[in-house]
Motif scaffolding. Structure first.
Motif, PDB file in Angstrom:
ATOM      1  N   ASP A 116      -0.913 -19.902 -10.982  1.00 55.70           N
ATOM      2  CA  ASP A 116      -0.310 -19.909 -12.310  1.00 55.70           C
ATOM      3  C   ASP A 116      -0.690 -21.201 -13.030  1.00 55.70           C
ATOM      4  N   PHE A 117      -0.092 -21.439 -14.182  1.00 57.83           N
ATOM      5  CA  PHE A 117      -0.471 -22.597 -14.985  1.00 57.83           C
ATOM      6  C   PHE A 117      -0.139 -23.918 -14.310  1.00 57.83           C
ATOM      7  N   SER A 118       0.817 -23.909 -13.365  1.00 56.16           N
ATOM      8  CA  SER A 118       1.227 -25.152 -12.705  1.00 56.16           C
ATOM      9  C   SER A 118       0.499 -25.405 -11.396  1.00 56.16           C
ATOM     10  N   GLY A 119      -0.412 -24.508 -11.018  1.00 55.79           N
ATOM     11  CA  GLY A 119      -1.159 -24.702  -9.777  1.00 55.79           C
ATOM     12  C   GLY A 119      -0.535 -24.055  -8.563  1.00 55.79           C
ATOM     13  N   ARG A 120       0.565 -23.310  -8.745  1.00 57.06           N
ATOM     14  CA  ARG A 120       1.185 -22.585  -7.642  1.00 57.06           C
ATOM     15  C   ARG A 120       0.506 -21.225  -7.466  1.00 57.06           C
ATOM     16  N   VAL A 121       0.364 -20.799  -6.241  1.00 58.01           N
ATOM     17  CA  VAL A 121      -0.215 -19.483  -5.977  1.00 58.01           C
ATOM     18  C   VAL A 121       0.817 -18.419  -6.328  1.00 58.01           C
ATOM     19  N   ASP A 122       0.504 -17.589  -7.322  1.00 61.26           N
ATOM     20  CA  ASP A 122       1.440 -16.537  -7.740  1.00 61.26           C
ATOM     21  C   ASP A 122       0.833 -15.139  -7.637  1.00 61.26           C
ATOM     22  N   THR A 123      -0.449 -15.053  -7.257  1.00 60.42           N
ATOM     23  CA  THR A 123      -1.127 -13.760  -7.135  1.00 60.42           C
ATOM     24  C   THR A 123      -1.899 -13.718  -5.820  1.00 60.42           C
ATOM     25  N   VAL A 124      -1.686 -12.657  -5.069  1.00 57.96           N
ATOM     26  CA  VAL A 124      -2.376 -12.485  -3.787  1.00 57.96           C
ATOM     27  C   VAL A 124      -2.958 -11.082  -3.738  1.00 57.96           C
ATOM     28  N   HIS A 125      -4.259 -11.003  -3.427  1.00 60.85           N
ATOM     29  CA  HIS A 125      -4.914  -9.721  -3.155  1.00 60.85           C
ATOM     30  C   HIS A 125      -5.227  -9.674  -1.664  1.00 60.85           C
ATOM     31  N   ARG A 126      -4.830  -8.584  -1.039  1.00 60.73           N
ATOM     32  CA  ARG A 126      -5.136  -8.408   0.382  1.00 60.73           C
ATOM     33  C   ARG A 126      -5.937  -7.129   0.568  1.00 60.73           C
ATOM     34  N   LYS A 127      -7.150  -7.257   1.108  1.00 61.01           N
ATOM     35  CA  LYS A 127      -7.996  -6.101   1.364  1.00 61.01           C
ATOM     36  C   LYS A 127      -8.049  -5.888   2.882  1.00 61.01           C
ATOM     37  N   TYR A 128      -7.677  -4.698   3.307  1.00 66.79           N
ATOM     38  CA  TYR A 128      -7.650  -4.421   4.738  1.00 66.79           C
ATOM     39  C   TYR A 128      -7.940  -2.942   4.970  1.00 66.79           C
ATOM     40  N   GLU A 129      -8.108  -2.561   6.233  1.00 68.14           N
ATOM     41  CA  GLU A 129      -8.448  -1.194   6.579  1.00 68.14           C
ATOM     42  C   GLU A 129      -7.300  -0.529   7.329  1.00 68.14           C
ATOM     43  N   LEU A 130      -7.108   0.764   7.047  1.00 69.83           N
ATOM     44  CA  LEU A 130      -6.163   1.593   7.783  1.00 69.83           C
ATOM     45  C   LEU A 130      -6.843   2.913   8.119  1.00 69.83           C
ATOM     46  N   THR A 131      -6.470   3.500   9.243  1.00 70.38           N
ATOM     47  CA  THR A 131      -6.940   4.852   9.540  1.00 70.38           C
ATOM     48  C   THR A 131      -6.142   5.839   8.701  1.00 70.38           C
ATOM     49  N   ALA A 132      -6.626   7.053   8.630  1.00 74.27           N
ATOM     50  CA  ALA A 132      -5.914   8.080   7.866  1.00 74.27           C
ATOM     51  C   ALA A 132      -4.502   8.274   8.426  1.00 74.27           C
ATOM     52  N   ARG A 133      -4.386   8.244   9.739  1.00 76.11           N
ATOM     53  CA  ARG A 133      -3.069   8.393  10.372  1.00 76.11           C
ATOM     54  C   ARG A 133      -2.143   7.256   9.977  1.00 76.11           C
ATOM     55  N   GLN A 134      -2.664   6.036   9.953  1.00 76.39           N
ATOM     56  CA  GLN A 134      -1.854   4.888   9.568  1.00 76.39           C
ATOM     57  C   GLN A 134      -1.477   4.939   8.086  1.00 76.39           C
ATOM     58  N   CYS A 135      -2.374   5.430   7.258  1.00 77.64           N
ATOM     59  CA  CYS A 135      -2.055   5.574   5.829  1.00 77.64           C
ATOM     60  C   CYS A 135      -0.877   6.528   5.642  1.00 77.64           C
ATOM     61  N   ALA A 136      -0.879   7.627   6.396  1.00 73.96           N
ATOM     62  CA  ALA A 136       0.225   8.575   6.301  1.00 73.96           C
ATOM     63  C   ALA A 136       1.530   7.936   6.764  1.00 73.96           C
ATOM     64  N   GLN A 137       1.455   7.085   7.805  1.00 77.75           N
ATOM     65  CA  GLN A 137       2.652   6.409   8.293  1.00 77.75           C
ATOM     66  C   GLN A 137       3.195   5.420   7.271  1.00 77.75           C
ATOM     67  N   GLN A 138       2.295   4.714   6.599  1.00 80.64           N
ATOM     68  CA  GLN A 138       2.743   3.672   5.683  1.00 80.64           C
ATOM     69  C   GLN A 138       3.148   4.218   4.321  1.00 80.64           C
ATOM     70  N   PHE A 139       2.378   5.163   3.782  1.00 75.48           N
ATOM     71  CA  PHE A 139       2.614   5.595   2.406  1.00 75.48           C
ATOM     72  C   PHE A 139       3.231   6.990   2.300  1.00 75.48           C
ATOM     73  N   GLY A 140       3.196   7.742   3.385  1.00 78.75           N
ATOM     74  CA  GLY A 140       3.665   9.117   3.329  1.00 78.75           C
ATOM     75  C   GLY A 140       2.541  10.052   2.925  1.00 78.75           C
ATOM     76  N   GLU A 141       2.537  11.262   3.455  1.00 81.35           N
ATOM     77  CA  GLU A 141       1.422  12.181   3.210  1.00 81.35           C
ATOM     78  C   GLU A 141       1.303  12.581   1.743  1.00 81.35           C
ATOM     79  N   ASP A 142       2.429  12.605   1.040  1.00 83.96           N
ATOM     80  CA  ASP A 142       2.379  13.003  -0.363  1.00 83.96           C
ATOM     81  C   ASP A 142       1.597  12.021  -1.237  1.00 83.96           C
ATOM     82  N   ALA A 143       1.484  10.772  -0.782  1.00 82.52           N
ATOM     83  CA  ALA A 143       0.806   9.746  -1.581  1.00 82.52           C
ATOM     84  C   ALA A 143      -0.689   9.667  -1.295  1.00 82.52           C
ATOM     85  N   LEU A 144      -1.170  10.373  -0.284  1.00 81.12           N
ATOM     86  CA  LEU A 144      -2.548  10.206   0.173  1.00 81.12           C
ATOM     87  C   LEU A 144      -3.551  10.830  -0.791  1.00 81.12           C
TER      88      LEU A 144
END
Length: 553
Positions: free
Chosen positions: A171-199
């Protein structure tokens, strides 16, 4: 299919543009991080290159392990002075001094702080392990990210996210206020984390019979300030921190949520002008680490030549091979007069192993200092032969050494994590609600820490007291110790115990001190009474004896 209500093409496009910009900003750092991985943290080697074959040897190019060992000590030192497990170091208070004086508020602060500490160090939370991993990242890369989350039915958990998955913005004061995290999940793990309706469609295909449920998909998790807060909304739109999960290949939003506080806290060891990512101790002394490995390699080769030198022959006619093992027999190696037809090649001219060893020791001192090796001197120095003043001064010096780094960690990591813990605990009813007085004042508690670092900051005052007492010792011989009346021992004794890290349970409370003094006075009075009775009895006996003598005369 994915929820159409969540989809926003403009949002996804903006996120992907931000990700591309942040990747370009981080790219120049990655070559340095790859080298540091190999030289300082072989366990993490490969994270910035897509990993290595499981079971492969890492750090094989190293000929010196000073930096590798130094990283372990750095992590241990930072953990010991900022987040000691065996000390309840969390303190809560309000900015309003009058509010803090209220007994009800003080009781709530003490009980809530104790509860937060107990939750943090519960076995399932994993804070101790993840905290150590976080410090190792600070020592290696200079930037560390810690995720604070919840497990249904269990409560808080902590996870250190490797820097290879993280991109940050300030941010304007030098504090970290935005984080992007890129990672991998299997299809099975995606269903566990987000639910099948969101896939996405491809994820659903992978989960169907005959599909591949272990197929991997890249996910981008964006945590940033909510740019369009809607106070009247009843969902994520009213919260100050936005959380968005995007399936990168399909450019589809899988989930949108919000947080009251930042769930991923990022701290930096040291930052330079214009730098978003931190500079680590390893980066600071990387030239010395390179030198150590080069010199160690050279010395190894030189020593090898001296111990196992090359062989020289006048003529190898008839000598098919040389057997150098103990007891080995090599035919044709001597002439008819018994003279050996072979000689050892002299060692390298001008080789001087002691000079090389001296060079290495000098570079090792540089690396050890950068990784806070000096902090451990207080544990290894013969303190039983040091005066109290020397011990206190040593503590103060260690505090000066680590305070800049630990202070920044407290600001960028400890405070956000503790505030996150407090908010989650209050939302789940794991601590008592705010006192009525605090709610009426619209006040929110602030966080302070009572850890070894704060004691080190006070060590200079304790050292001043010790030097003062030593300086007054000669004067005490003149006035029978009256000069020490200037010292308020009731304040000084507990203060010294605090600086030296004495367990608070071993320090008597003011009430107990008063009781001990009263008991001592009562004992003195009783002793004086007995002595008076004994004196009276002795006088009576002497008088009676005198009367007997007088009557006999």
């Amino acid at each position: 299919m994915a929820d159409d209500k969540l989809q926003d093409d403009a949002l996804v496009q903006g996120i992907m543009r931000d990700q591309a910009r942040m990747e370009a900003e981080r790219m120049p750092w990655e070559s340095v991080w790859r080298e540091i991985d190999e030289r300082v943290n072989p366990l993490g080697a490969g994270a910035f290159t897509g990993g290595k074959t499981p079971g492969s040897v890492r750090g094989a190019a190293n000929y010196d392990v000073t930096a590798v060992e130094g990283l372990d000590r750095f992590a241990a030192a930072m953990a010991a002075i900022t987040i000691p497990r065996n000390t309840q170091y969390i303190r809560l208070k309000f900015g309003d001094a009058d509010l803090d004086k209220l007994p009800n508020v003080r009781r709530w602060c003490a009980q809530t702080a104790d509860r937060l500490h107990a939750m943090r160090y519960a076995p399932h939370a994993g804070f101790q392990v993840q905290g150590d991993e976080d410090f190792r990242q600070l020592g290696t890369y200079g930037t560390g990210a810690l995720w604070t989350g919840e497990r249904p039915g269990l409560g808080l958990f902590y996870k250190t996210i490797h820097l290879s998955e993280i991109w940050i913005d300030e941010d304007f004061s030098g504090r970290v206020d935005t984080v992007h995290r890129k990672y991998e999940l299997t299809a099975r793990q995606c269903a566990q984390q987000f639910g099948e309706d969101a896939l996405t469609g491809r994820m659903r295909d992978a989960l169907r019979p005959g599909g591949n449920p272990d197929a991997k998909f890249e996910i981008l998790h964006v945590v940033r300030p909510n740019r369009e807060i809607e106070r009247e909304a009843l969902d994520w739109r009213r919260l100050p921190v936005a959380s968005i999960h995007v399936a990168i290949a399909d450019k589809v939003v899988l989930r949108r949520k919000g947080f009251h506080s930042m769930p991923i806290s990022v701290s930096r060891h040291v930052t330079g002008p214009g730098d978003k990512y931190g500079q680590s101790p390893a980066m600071k002394v990387l030239p010395s680490i390179r030198t150590l490995n080069t010199v160690a390699h050279t010395l190894l080769r030189a020593a090898h030549k001296i111990v196992d030198p090359a062989l020289a022959f006048y003529d190898d006619d008839g000598i098919s091979s040389i057997i150098t093992r103990p007891g080995g027999i090599t035919p044709g190696l001597v002439n008819e007069r018994g003279q050996t037809l072979m000689a050892r090649v002299p060692g390298p001219e001008g080789s001087d192993l002691p000079i090389g060893l001296e060079m290495m020791e000098g570079e090792r001192r540089v690396v050890r200092t950068a990784f806070l090796e000096d902090f451990f001197k207080i544990l290894t120095d013969p303190s039983d032969r040091m005066t109290a003043t020397q011990v206190i001064e040593m503590i103060g010096k260690q505090g000066v050494l680590v305070a800049p780094y630990a202070g920044r960690y407290e600001t960028e990591k400890q405070n956000p994590v503790t505030q996150r813990d407090l908010e989650l605990a209050m939302l789940r009813g794991q601590v008592e609600p705010l006192p009525e007085e605090a709610r009426e004042a619209g006040a929110w508690p602030q966080t302070e820490y009572e850890n070894p670092l704060t004691r080190m900051a006070r060590a200079e005052r304790a050292a001043g007291l010790a030097r003062w007492i030593e300086a007054m010792a000669p004067l005490a011989q003149v006035d029978d110790g009256a000069v020490f009346d200037h010292i308020d021992t009731d304040e000084a004794a507990p203060g010294l115990a605090d600086v030296l890290g004495v367990d608070p349970r071993w320090v008597a409370t003011p009430d107990k001190v008063a009781a001990k003094r009263q008991a001592r006075e009562d004992a003195k009075a009783a002793t004086a009474g007995v002595e008076q009775l004994q004196g009276a009895a002795s006088a009576y006996a002497d008088l009676a004896k005198a009367n007997q003598i007088s009557e006999a005369a």
